[in-house]
Design an enzyme around this catalytic site. Structure first.
Site, PDB file in Angstrom:
ATOM      1  N   GLU A  87       0.883  -1.177   0.000  1.00 34.84           N
ATOM      2  CA  GLU A  87       0.000   0.000   0.000  1.00 34.84           C
ATOM      3  C   GLU A  87       0.914   1.218   0.000  1.00 34.84           C
ATOM      4  OE1 GLU A  87      -3.398  -0.056   0.090  1.00 34.84           O
ATOM      5  OE2 GLU A  87      -3.612  -2.230   0.236  1.00 34.84           O
ATOM      6  N   CYS A 131      -1.886   9.615   2.243  1.00 34.08           N
ATOM      7  CA  CYS A 131      -1.532   9.002   0.966  1.00 34.08           C
ATOM      8  C   CYS A 131      -2.533   9.377  -0.108  1.00 34.08           C
ATOM      9  CB  CYS A 131      -1.489   7.483   1.128  1.00 34.08           C
ATOM     10  SG  CYS A 131      -3.027   6.805   1.771  1.00 34.08           S
TER      11      CYS A 131
END
Ligand code: NAD
Length: 480
Positions: A227, A261
């Site tokens: 991720e 993110c």
């Protein structure tokens, strides 16, 4: 990201390779004793996690606030406590159905028989989490791994020592070390950790470190879910509601001071709308954050090094011709780690701000005239974790969604797709590999074992040697 944990002093002593291996061995032994935990056992683990989050809530909020030197309490309560708790409720609701062996079609040639997929736990899962949403990004993958029946070793970030200590205390109270064990320590510990022969490794962090993690995991043929980060573009379409776009972009970029993110990294705006968009952003920003100094809704930059990195991105852009507009409604002289939302105009690909993931409250605004060019510019860059498109015209939205690749996307919003428990979350290309959340999260941490079972009656005997005439006839029929 240019600042790497190795450059930041760590308060945590490193954990020995031998100790890590010991933890893994203990979990593996415990897993062998219980290779297929019942639904009741899994729910018990999820309940313990839920109760621990509730019981430790205040300590966790304080610890995260201490690490950031000011973290919006609302953001922590919403993103770090409520989201994982809601997710645990979602997992418990679906576990029975997900755990059930799934019937598959046998086909007449193989009949009579049954074909079923059994979803077995993988064994011991390693999870490595980053600093930016330290609790959520640790307990969210943890809850999926537990729901799928695994044991978990968790490596927390050294950049948030208070949060890591509080999470460790919480999990050590809630779980035996052979169920869930927490490891703290710096980069050396992290390197040792990812070189352990896990049954699966989920890493959340930067793309550069993700490469190293995958290299280490390859030595053990450990499957990975990565991720990662990247630059998530936002497009304001030709027929966008500008007010609505400005408000939602302002929120998505200001949450956690842009240290997400998923934060919109840069915005494409129609050339003739740039001034109106900037004015709308200023207005919404001033309403959400009328002042910054000591504002309990506003989050600081995590540490001095990241603040220096962000200042350097701005100076580099300005030295190469960018125009900068700081949104500081209270006209305050701000303390070093309070950083206002800052718009950056007239940027180009030579500037570091357009080459690195920003991960902070700087927002390049790129003027465009032709949407086709925007799509091809985005497609020239590494594939992002998210893409945001604002437009009222469904055809424009469809065109953008179909002609670009990104881990996920929002239409007329930013960042909120991560909050939908029933959808997989993950990147593509440089922004990651594999996904979790939703049923896909359960599958990520399960082995889909295909099981064929034949009753007493055996049609396959037809093809056992010696060859019979009926086989010739059958083949002739089937191979037409
Ligand atoms: P990072 O990659 O520097 O560190 C993440 C974790 O990896 C930390 O626990 C660290 O101790 C460990 N680590 C550091 N060096 C290592 C090595 N050589 N080998 C193994 N492990 C190592 O990332 P960060 O600065 O903590 O977090 C910010 C980055 O994470 C950004 O790029 C952001 O986009 C990304 N991120 C992605 C997601 C997502 O869900 N896709 C979520 C949050 C953050």
């Amino acid at each position: 990201m240019s600042v790497r944990p190795s450059e930041v002093t760590t308060a945590h002593p490193e954990t020995d390779r031998g100790d890590l291996q010991g933890l893994l061995d203990a979990q593996r032994r415990a897993f062998r004793r219980q290779p297929m935990p019942s639904r009741k056992d899994r729910i018990d683990r999820l309940d313990r996690l839920h109760r621990a989050l509730v019981a430790h809530k205040e300590k966790l909020i304080k610890a995260i606030d201490a690490d950031f030197g000011g973290r919006s309490r609302l953001e922590t309560e919403f993103a770090e406590i409520l989201m994982p708790i809601q997710n645990i409720r979602y997992l418990k609701r679906h576990l029975r159905r997900w755990m059930k062996p799934e019937r598959r079609h046998v086909g007449w040639l193989m009949a009579p028989a049954s074909a079923r997929i059994y979803y077995n736990p993988l064994g011991v899962v390693g999870i490595v989490s980053p600093w930016n949403v330290p609790l959520f990004l640790a307990v969210q993958p943890l809850s999926y791994a537990l729901a799928a029946g695994n044991r978990v070793l968790l490596k927390l970030s050294e950049i948030t020592p208070h949060a890591s200590a509080a999470i460790r205390l919480m999990l050590e109270e809630a779980f035996a070390a052979d169920e869930v064990a927490v490891v703290t320590g710096g980069v050396e510990t992290a390197r040792q950790f990812v070189s352990l022969p896990f049954d699966h490794l989920l890493f959340t962090g930067s793309t550069d470190v993700g490469r190293e993690v995958m290299r280490a995991a390859a030595e053990n043929l450990t499957p990975v879910t990565l991720e990662l980060g990247g630059k998530s573009p936002t497009i304001i379409g030709p027929d966008a509601d500008l007010e609505l776009a400005a408000e939602r972009i302002c929120f998505g970029k200001s949450m956690n001071a842009g240290q997400l993110c998923l934060a919109p990294d840069y915005v494409y705006c129609p050339k003739n709308q740039v001034d109106r968009f900037a004015a709308a952003l200023r207005r919404h920003c001033a309403r959400m954050y009328p002042y910054l100094d000591g504002n309990p809704d506003h989050t600081c930059i995590i540490n001095d090094r990241h603040k220096i990195r962000l200042d350097a991105l701005l100076s580099d852009a300005m030295s190469k011709g960018a125009r900068v507009e700081v949104i500081n409604p209270g006209n305050e002289l701000l303390d070093d780690r309070r950083m206002p939302l800052t718009l950056v105009f007239e940027v180009n690909d030579e500037m570091e701000i357009m080459r690195q993931e920003i991960f902070g409250p700087l927002l390049p605004v790129l003027a465009y005239e032709d949407l086709e060019r925007v799509i091809s510019d985005i497609n020239r860059r590494p594939r992002p974790l998210a893409l945001y498109i604002f437009d009222r015209d469904r055809k424009t939205v469809k065109r953008v969604l179909e002609q670009t690749q990104s881990g996920g996307a929002c239409v007329n919003d930013t960042i909120f797709h991560i909050g939908i428990h029933d959808m997989p979350f993950g990147g593509i290309g440089n922004s990651g590999m594999g996904a979790y959340h939703g049923r896909e999260g359960f599958l990520t941490f399960s082995h889909a074992k295909s099981v064929f079972s034949r009753p007493w009656l055996n049609s396959a005997r037809l093809v056992y040697p010696p060859r019979r005439r009926i086989v010739d006839w059958l083949l002739k029929l089937l191979l037409r």
